[in-house]
Design a protein around this motif. Structure first.
Motif, PDB file in Angstrom:
ATOM      1  N   VAL A 152      -0.344  -6.811   1.920  1.00  0.00           N
ATOM      2  CA  VAL A 152       0.484  -6.384   0.793  1.00  0.00           C
ATOM      3  C   VAL A 152       0.349  -7.431  -0.307  1.00  0.00           C
ATOM      4  O   VAL A 152       0.279  -8.635  -0.025  1.00  0.00           O
TER       5      VAL A 152
ATOM      6  N   ARG B 202      -0.546  -2.270  -1.586  1.00  0.00           N
ATOM      7  CA  ARG B 202      -0.954  -2.588  -0.227  1.00  0.00           C
ATOM      8  C   ARG B 202      -2.359  -2.078   0.034  1.00  0.00           C
ATOM      9  O   ARG B 202      -2.820  -1.152  -0.593  1.00  0.00           O
TER      10      ARG B 202
ATOM     11  N   TRP C  42       5.065   1.602   3.972  1.00  0.00           N
ATOM     12  CA  TRP C  42       3.764   1.310   4.570  1.00  0.00           C
ATOM     13  C   TRP C  42       2.857   2.539   4.571  1.00  0.00           C
ATOM     14  O   TRP C  42       1.659   2.427   4.446  1.00  0.00           O
TER      15      TRP C  42
END
Length: 124
Positions: free
Chosen positions: A79, A72, A53
């Motif tokens: 995403v 992302r 992330w």
């Protein structure tokens, strides 16, 4: 809690492309890794791709490497899975998933949250 909602599945001919999206909401600050798994009829759910992330690291299953790209957009908490050169064997329900584990897991049991899935069908 983290909620995941997939979109973008559908029917496509072999050799075609689709882009899946997964919108995350809720306590996304706890998420370290986002991933995609898929499950074909009569088969186990299998790992497809993951992305960290925050660090933008990615990893792919050998079966999709070079054809699929995970990315992302942190501003949108979304995403994506770009799928090119699709094959009939890519036909499956695709699930978006999120892990609070700090590694880059490819095992299902390391993921804490799952979307409802989106059907991808590739015709020959």
């Amino acid at each position: 809690q983290v909620q995941l909602v997939e979109s973008g599945g559908g029917l496509v001919q072999a050799g075609g492309s689709l882009r899946l999206a997964c919108a995350a909401s809720g306590r996304t600050v706890s998420v370290y890794t986002m991933g995609w798994f898929r499950q074909a009829p009569g088969k186990e759910r299998e790992f497809v791709a993951l992305i960290s992330w925050s660090a933008d690291r990615t990893y792919y299953a050998d079966s999709v490497k070079g054809r699929f790209t995970i990315s992302r957009d942190n501003a949108k908490n979304t995403v994506y899975l770009q799928m090119n050169s699709l094959k009939p064997e890519d036909t499956a329900v695709y699930y978006c998933t999120a892990s609070t584990w700090s590694g880059l897991p490819i095992r299902r049991d390391k993921y804490d949250y799952w979307g409802q899935g989106t059907q991808v069908t590739v015709s020959s």
